[in-house]
Design an enzyme around this catalytic site. Structure first.
Site, PDB file in Angstrom:
ATOM      1  CE  LYS A  82     -15.507  60.961  -3.653  1.00 60.43           C
ATOM      2  NZ  LYS A  82     -15.927  62.307  -4.108  1.00 60.43           N
ATOM      3  CB  CYS A 180     -15.635  52.563  -8.878  1.00 57.75           C
ATOM      4  SG  CYS A 180     -16.283  54.176  -9.396  1.00 57.75           S
ATOM      5  CE  LYS A 218     -18.254  49.775  -1.786  1.00 54.81           C
ATOM      6  NZ  LYS A 218     -18.215  51.216  -1.465  1.00 54.81           N
TER       7      LYS A 218
END
Length: 415
Positions: A82, A180, A218
């Site tokens: 995480k 995110c 990402k």
């Protein structure tokens, strides 16, 4: 005898940034056991050797030592922890923070879950605690791949400190959270960077001048053209791209209370959408990135695909588009860590059906079959023309041949 397949090595004209000491590029050696009974699922990406292409995606399934150890014990090819940052004190989660969408419009609890939303933030555990657990995991599983996911504010010194400390814990690579969709955009974190190409280029430069292990950037799908930030991340020195992160969404409204879901003290906020419903969207984004890598980075870059994977066939689709590895996060939250056994079995079943002996045998095999709508129109016109010609037989006497005379005669007989 084992067969050896070597991917293209980095170009000798690559910039100095792309050849930092200790950095492992996307060039990979894949070994398959030709003639062996079982298809070989092992992959080597950026020098990282994994027993299979299935990787725990960053999120709750990689939130602490206990669950990451469980993932390794169950047989996952790698684990991405995480996301961590320097100051976990800024991270305050709420509950409930998940909401589900079921296939049945009436919301029956027995209906299959097709969508999942979360408003969860990055790790709320102290960085030092997470780093100690990384060290313990690498001590116990020295031959397994552990990847640190990191995200920091718009501060070069902070990024450099975070990278140095995480690398010292022994992780094999870094995944940079540029994606995110919720959390702390006011601090230029997550998707706030991934959606701003100028900002992304600057921050990627900071990261890649410091990192000594492979870097995967990402990417967020919450952008018009995902290839634009992907291109910048790769040109800035990242060894690979991971995509997609969750899709910004509002899960729904409770028609009895008139409040949005998930509901926290009567209120909610848009969150990240995942699970099976996002798989087609993820396929399109991964396809676009794979084409970018093939066309603009011939020396090779890696691609880790994410989005709605619950079966081996889901993974096969991503690999057919060019993915090196396949990440699973929500699937583990719904089905448990043992899911990897099912994924491996089903992927091997697919490989047997086509006589594939290794992942590399079919990686990217479907990519050439994507084209433009204009080209599809032209291809169909030509195909119709050819079919009509076959039905009509010969067009003139000059077309007769001696060898095919009987078939040519038959082609012009009306039944």
């Amino acid at each position: 005898m084992e067969s050896l397949t070597l991917r293209a090595s980095p170009s000798s004209t690559a910039s100095p940034l792309l050849r930092l000491p200790g950095r492992r590029r996307a060039a990979s050696v894949r070994v398959s056991a030709s003639g062996a009974g079982e298809p070989d699922l092992s992959v080597t990406v950026n020098g990282l050797k994994m027993p299979n292409p299935f990787v725990i995606g960053s999120g709750p399934p990689g939130t602490n030592y206990t669950v990451m150890k469980r993932a390794f014990d169950e047989g996952w090819g790698g684990v991405i922890a995480k996301t961590v940052s320097l100051d976990a004190g800024k991270v305050i989660n709420v509950t409930p923070r998940y909401a589900r969408l079921r296939a049945d419009p009436n919301g029956s609890t027995k209906s299959p879950i097709i969508g999942w939303q979360n408003i969860e933030l990055i790790s709320d555990r102290p960085l030092e605690t997470m780093l100690n657990e990384f060290k313990q995991l690498k001590k116990e599983y020295p031959d397994r791949i552990l990847i640190g996911s990191i995200m920091e504010e718009y501060n070069k010194a902070a990024w450099h400190e975070l990278i140095e400390r995480v690398e010292e814990s022994g992780v094999d690579a870094l995944e940079i959270n540029f994606s995110c969709p919720h959390g702390m955009p006011e601090r230029k974190m997550g998707a706030a960077v991934g959606q701003d190409c100028a900002l992304l280029e600057e921050v990627s430069g900071w990261i890649n001048e410091k990192a000594t292990v492979p870097v995967w950037s990402k990417m967020t799908p919450n952008i018009t053209d995902i290839t634009q930030p992907s291109r910048i991340a790769l040109k800035s020195g990242s060894e690979g791209i991971a995509a997609i992160n969750t899709i910004m969404s509002v899960m729904g409204i409770d028609l009895k209370t008139l409040r949005p879901e998930p509901c926290v003290e009567g209120y909610s906020t848009p969150g990240g959408y995942s699970a099976r419903a996002v798989h087609p969207i993820a396929l399109a984004k991964v396809m676009q990135i794979a084409r970018l890598i093939k066309e603009e980075f011939p020396e090779g870059r890696s691609l880790s695909a994410i989005g709605g994977v619950e079966t081996g066939n889901d993974a096969a689709e991503f690999i057919l588009l060019g993915a090196d590895t396949v990440q699973v996060c929500t699937g583990v939250m719904m089905h448990g860590y043992g899911l990897v056994k099912k994924l491996c079995t089903e992927l091997q079943d697919f490989m047997r059906m086509h006589d594939f002996t290794s992942i590399e045998d079919f990686r990217g095999a479907s990519l050439p079959y994507f084209t433009t709508h204009t080209d599809l129109v032209q291809r169909q016109k030509e195909a119709i023309k050819q079919r009509k010609a076959i039905r009509m037989g010969l067009q003139s006497d000059k077309d007769w041949t001696g060898d095919g005379f009987v078939k040519e005669t038959e082609s012009m007989v009306s039944n």
